[in-house]
Design an enzyme around this catalytic site. Structure first.
Site, PDB file in Angstrom:
ATOM      1  N   ASP A  12       6.102  -1.930   6.261  1.00 22.79           N
ATOM      2  CA  ASP A  12       5.136  -2.649   5.458  1.00 22.79           C
ATOM      3  C   ASP A  12       4.605  -3.793   6.332  1.00 22.79           C
ATOM      4  O   ASP A  12       5.234  -4.158   7.345  1.00 22.79           O
ATOM      5  CB  ASP A  12       5.801  -3.188   4.193  1.00 22.79           C
ATOM      6  CG  ASP A  12       4.840  -3.942   3.304  1.00 22.79           C
ATOM      7  OD1 ASP A  12       3.662  -3.550   3.222  1.00 22.79           O
ATOM      8  OD2 ASP A  12       5.263  -4.945   2.694  1.00 22.79           O
ATOM      9  N   ASP A  14       2.603  -7.067   5.053  1.00 26.24           N
ATOM     10  CA  ASP A  14       2.698  -8.407   4.478  1.00 26.24           C
ATOM     11  C   ASP A  14       4.134  -8.746   4.109  1.00 26.24           C
ATOM     12  O   ASP A  14       4.762  -8.066   3.304  1.00 26.24           O
ATOM     13  CB  ASP A  14       1.812  -8.498   3.225  1.00 26.24           C
ATOM     14  CG  ASP A  14       0.347  -8.218   3.535  1.00 26.24           C
ATOM     15  OD1 ASP A  14      -0.076  -8.500   4.660  1.00 26.24           O
ATOM     16  OD2 ASP A  14      -0.360  -7.721   2.644  1.00 26.24           O
ATOM     17  N   ARG A  59      -3.960  -3.530  -5.109  1.00 29.59           N
ATOM     18  CA  ARG A  59      -4.485  -4.736  -5.746  1.00 29.59           C
ATOM     19  C   ARG A  59      -4.763  -4.569  -7.242  1.00 29.59           C
ATOM     20  O   ARG A  59      -4.319  -5.379  -8.062  1.00 29.59           O
ATOM     21  CB  ARG A  59      -5.756  -5.166  -5.021  1.00 29.59           C
ATOM     22  CG  ARG A  59      -6.262  -6.550  -5.388  1.00 29.59           C
ATOM     23  CD  ARG A  59      -7.633  -6.790  -4.770  1.00 29.59           C
ATOM     24  NE  ARG A  59      -7.691  -6.282  -3.409  1.00 29.59           N
ATOM     25  CZ  ARG A  59      -8.797  -5.830  -2.829  1.00 29.59           C
ATOM     26  NH1 ARG A  59      -9.934  -5.799  -3.512  1.00 29.59           N
ATOM     27  NH2 ARG A  59      -8.781  -5.403  -1.579  1.00 29.59           N
ATOM     28  N   ASP A 192       9.703  -5.452   2.168  1.00 25.83           N
ATOM     29  CA  ASP A 192      10.184  -6.674   1.506  1.00 25.83           C
ATOM     30  C   ASP A 192       9.935  -6.644   0.005  1.00 25.83           C
ATOM     31  O   ASP A 192      10.435  -7.507  -0.708  1.00 25.83           O
ATOM     32  CB  ASP A 192       9.508  -7.913   2.109  1.00 25.83           C
ATOM     33  CG  ASP A 192       8.038  -8.006   1.738  1.00 25.83           C
ATOM     34  OD1 ASP A 192       7.572  -9.108   1.394  1.00 25.83           O
ATOM     35  OD2 ASP A 192       7.337  -6.971   1.803  1.00 25.83           O
TER      36      ASP A 192
END
Length: 236
Positions: A12, A14, A59, A192
């Protein structure tokens, strides 16, 4: 850690390679707080909401999930909706504008431990990819001077073009592994976000590494992580 059993590592972006999660959190908080205030909602948006409803998701899924948690129902709209539209897509686009403004102003630097791990994997010839729900992934990689580090980038743009469902479904990770020529059983997922860890587990990957940037070690383990570290340098 022994990397011999693995041919590929799927990261990932971000919160794993770059600290853009901080920028995303600020952008989401600004957008949702203004929206809730304008609608007279007394229960405020918090960082806990970010980790529970938004983190790691595409999003518009994040917008939809959070609004559902507050019992708010607004039209879905279209991805082309302007940022001031009171639709799911409009709110997502409003958040994206805030994020891009902060990124352009402040830039981004990768986590040093993540760069050290990338160096070590490159030295041993392990294939790597970025798998991100964000449609800004390539912009972030360029800002962090990491574009040439990754053979494959499967981001929100690619997922939309191919019709791949987002995390916690494993499809984007499986697609990245396939493009690298690696079996899921011989690939590592590094995440994360709870939704990303769950995607790695759902895809039956050889190893799922959770990076605790705020979600909590126990939470990531419960979601399916095999091991949780505070920094990717801890794997070296």
């Amino acid at each position: 850690m022994d990397w011999t059993p693995y041919d590929a590592v799927l990261f990932d972006l971000d919160g794993v390679i770059t600290p853009t999660a901080d920028l995303h959190m600020r952008a989401w908080a600004e957008m949702f707080t203004a929206f809730l205030d304008s609608h007279g909602v007394s229960e405020p948006y918090t960082d806990d909401d970010y980790f529970a409803y938004v983190d790691g998701k595409p999003r518009y899924d994040g917008v939809r999930s959070f609004l559902h948690s507050r019992g708010i129902d607004i039209p879905e709209g279209e991805p082309s909706d302007p940022p001031d539209a009171e639709t799911v897509c409009g709110l997502g686009n409003r958040k994206n504008d805030v994020f891009n403004a902060v990124l352009a102003r402040d830039g981004i630097a990768p986590y040093p431990g993540s760069v050290r791990l990338l160096d070590a994997l490159a030295e041993r010839g392990t294939a790597v990819a970025v798998v991100s729900s964000s449609k800004n992934a390539r912009t972030v990689l360029a800002a962090a001077h990491l574009t040439d580090r990754f053979e494959v980038v499967v981001d929100g743009v690619v997922a939309a073009e191919l019709g791949l469902p987002g995390k916690p479904r494993p499809d984007t990770f499986l697609h990245a592994a396939e493009r690298l020529g690696a079996l899921a059983a011989r690939a590592v997922v590094v995440e994360d976000a709870v939704s990303g860890v769950a995607a790695g587990r759902a895809g039956d990957f050889g190893l799922v590494v959770g990076v605790d940037r705020g979600a909590g070690e126990r939470t990531l383990l419960d979601a399916g992580a095999d091991v949780v570290v505070a920094d990717l340098g801890d794997l070296l």
